[in-house]
Design a protein around this motif. Structure first.
Motif, PDB file in Angstrom:
ATOM      1  N   GLY A  59       0.317  -1.278   0.153  1.00 51.33           N
ATOM      2  CA  GLY A  59      -0.277  -0.050  -0.189  1.00 51.33           C
ATOM      3  C   GLY A  59       1.239   1.189   0.057  1.00 51.33           C
ATOM      4  O   GLY A  59       0.528   2.040  -0.968  1.00 51.33           O
ATOM      5  N   MET A  60       1.740   1.151   1.007  1.00 50.88           N
ATOM      6  CA  MET A  60       2.661   2.615   1.237  1.00 50.88           C
ATOM      7  C   MET A  60       3.608   2.987  -0.574  1.00 50.88           C
ATOM      8  O   MET A  60       3.252   3.892  -0.894  1.00 50.88           O
ATOM      9  CB  MET A  60       2.958   2.337   2.100  1.00 50.88           C
ATOM     10  N   GLN A  61       4.123   1.743  -1.081  1.00 51.11           N
ATOM     11  CA  GLN A  61       4.562   2.158  -2.143  1.00 51.11           C
ATOM     12  C   GLN A  61       4.130   1.927  -2.895  1.00 51.11           C
ATOM     13  O   GLN A  61       4.515   2.941  -4.187  1.00 51.11           O
ATOM     14  CB  GLN A  61       5.546   0.257  -2.306  1.00 51.11           C
ATOM     15  N   VAL A  62       2.652   2.096  -3.699  1.00 49.59           N
ATOM     16  CA  VAL A  62       1.439   1.590  -4.652  1.00 49.59           C
ATOM     17  C   VAL A  62       0.976   3.618  -4.399  1.00 49.59           C
ATOM     18  O   VAL A  62       1.334   3.693  -5.054  1.00 49.59           O
ATOM     19  CB  VAL A  62       0.558   1.014  -4.132  1.00 49.59           C
ATOM     20  N   ASP A  63       0.609   4.265  -3.151  1.00 52.56           N
ATOM     21  CA  ASP A  63       0.715   5.101  -2.841  1.00 52.56           C
ATOM     22  C   ASP A  63       1.580   6.408  -3.406  1.00 52.56           C
ATOM     23  O   ASP A  63       1.170   7.135  -3.956  1.00 52.56           O
ATOM     24  CB  ASP A  63       0.364   5.569  -1.325  1.00 52.56           C
ATOM     25  N   PHE A  64       3.207   6.207  -3.508  1.00 53.21           N
ATOM     26  CA  PHE A  64       3.978   6.641  -3.071  1.00 53.21           C
ATOM     27  C   PHE A  64       4.482   6.979  -4.671  1.00 53.21           C
ATOM     28  O   PHE A  64       4.529   8.231  -4.915  1.00 53.21           O
ATOM     29  CB  PHE A  64       5.383   6.280  -2.521  1.00 53.21           C
TER      30      PHE A  64
END
Length: 445
Positions: A59-64
């Protein structure tokens, strides 16, 4: 959304981009779903991993990634709408937290400069003219003869004579010697050699060394002092005086081939003998003269353009050019077989001045070509390729070779474009015609 572009200097600009994080929801869901299809978790079959586990992992990687993608998309949309002439890619700086409802980015970028084209009528360039005389052809043939030189022992009769009655070493002779050099009676590294061969007068050895060898014949020895220059490449002996002893093993005189039909045949002239050979040499000299004159004029025109046109140089373009030059230098080292060339440190700073000049000229030429409609036409490109192909044995094959590769074709296009710029510039500037000899032409930088 209204945006304000902030001016940070001559070419530096900044703009703040904002968008709702919720706008990325669908894209995030699709990307996580794609990642979930290949995600491997013990106890679950591929593609059956729960969404919450995929979210936790990625999730965090995709948001970034999505936020940067969206900011980049908005920036280039803005650049198109505002007709911003970008000098390079923007630097995107996130200003909000990753999970903020409103995502904020600052985009820093450079714009292309305004080019102020100078008054060409006030510029002055020199255009050289050279006529190839019989003397120039003779000199070229002498060079070709020296490339086929061979040596005979001085004083020994043979099919080409004995080189004269005197057996002593003379300028132009090839000598084979043994030598020993010492500094303070101690032999130094590189100071000894056996059967060392060189030609007197070619400048391969230091003047004192050659002077000592002149006048000696096979079997004779001589001792003499030799002072190494302070800037000599051998640092251990630079600036020091050594005592050398040389022993001449052999003295050989140079026999140059006679300029006759046999010599012409050795150069690949199968018909026409000496007359045809001289004709071909003249054609080659004429071609070299044209290339040299064009190169000199191009260099002078480019220098004038660089000096009389005004513009600010984008730092990003200079950096890119330095990177290209570093890579080119590295590839050159690799091709030359230099050890560890792939990892050798090549500081970009050493190319800074040259990179700035290249970028300046590139921007000047681009602007001038647009203003005066100097782009290369298809007919001009074809004419240039045909001219180059005419120097080869199979011109049609060379033409196909050029047209089969976009990169080679682009090189020709750039060449023609530069020719168009030179013709335009010289039509506006003051051109001084100057006739010089081929020898004088060859010495010009």
């Amino acid at each position: 959304m209204a945006v304000q572009i902030e001016n940070l200097g001559q070419l530096d600009r900044k703009v703040t981009l904002e968008f709702a994080r919720a706008d990325l929801a669908k894209a995030k869901e699709a990307r996580l779903a794609k990642l979930g299809k290949t995600m491997k978790v013990p106890g679950f079959r591929p593609g059956k991993v729960p969404k919450n586990m995929v979210e936790k992992q990625y999730g965090m990687q995709v948001d970034f990634e999505l936020q940067f993608d969206k900011a980049s998309e908005l920036f280039y949309e803005l650049a198109r709408n505002e007709k911003i002439m970008l000098a390079g890619q923007p630097r995107l700086d996130p200003k909000s937290e990753l999970d903020a409802d409103t995502v904020v980015f600052d985009a820093y970028f450079e714009v292309l400069p305004e080019v102020k084209i100078g008054d060409f009528s006030k510029a002055e360039v020199t255009k050289y003219t050279t006529d190839i005389s019989d003397a120039e052809i003779d000199r070229a043939l002498d060079v070709l003869r020296k490339q086929q030189v061979h040596y005979h022992p001085r004083g020994e009769a043979g099919e080409h004579g004995d080189g004269g009655a005197s057996p002593v070493a003379q300028a132009g002779d090839q000598v084979v010697i043994d030598f020993v050099g010492k500094i303070d009676d101690i032999e130094f590294a590189g100071g000894r050699a056996e059967n060392f061969e060189y030609v007197l007068g070619e400048g391969r050895m230091l003047p004192e060394f050659e002077a000592a060898t002149l006048g000696l014949k096979a079997g004779e020895s001589k001792s003499f002092p030799l002072s190494f220059p302070a800037d000599y490449h051998g640092k251990d002996v630079a600036g020091k005086t050594a005592d050398f002893t040389i022993t001449v093993k052999s003295v050989n005189w140079a026999h140059l081939p006679v300029v006759d039909d046999a010599f012409a045949l050795s150069l690949g002239v199968t018909e026409g003998g000496v007359a045809k050979m001289r004709e071909e040499v003249k054609v080659n000299l004429d071609r070299e003269t044209k290339r040299r004159i064009t190169s000199l004029l191009k260099g002078e025109v480019m220098d004038k353009l660089n000096s009389i046109c005004e513009l600010d140089v984008p730092k990003s373009l200079v950096t890119q050019e330095q990177e290209r030059m570093v890579e080119s230098a590295r590839q050159d080292l690799i091709q030359r077989g230099i050890p560890n060339a792939k990892d050798a440190p090549i500081p970009a700073e050493m190319f800074a001045e040259q990179a700035i000049k290249r970028v300046r000229l590139g921007l000047i030429l681009s602007d001038l070509v647009k203003q005066q409609n100097l782009a290369a036409t298809a007919d001009q490109i074809k004419a240039e390729i045909d001219e180059q192909a005419a120097t080869y044995e199979d011109p049609k094959e060379v033409v196909r070779w050029f047209y089969s590769n976009p990169s080679r074709l682009k090189d020709i296009e750039n060449m023609v474009l530069e020719d168009n710029v030179i013709k335009y510039f010289t039509s506006q500037a003051k051109v001084i015609d100057k006739t010089i000899t081929f020898e004088e032409l060859s010495k010009l930088n």
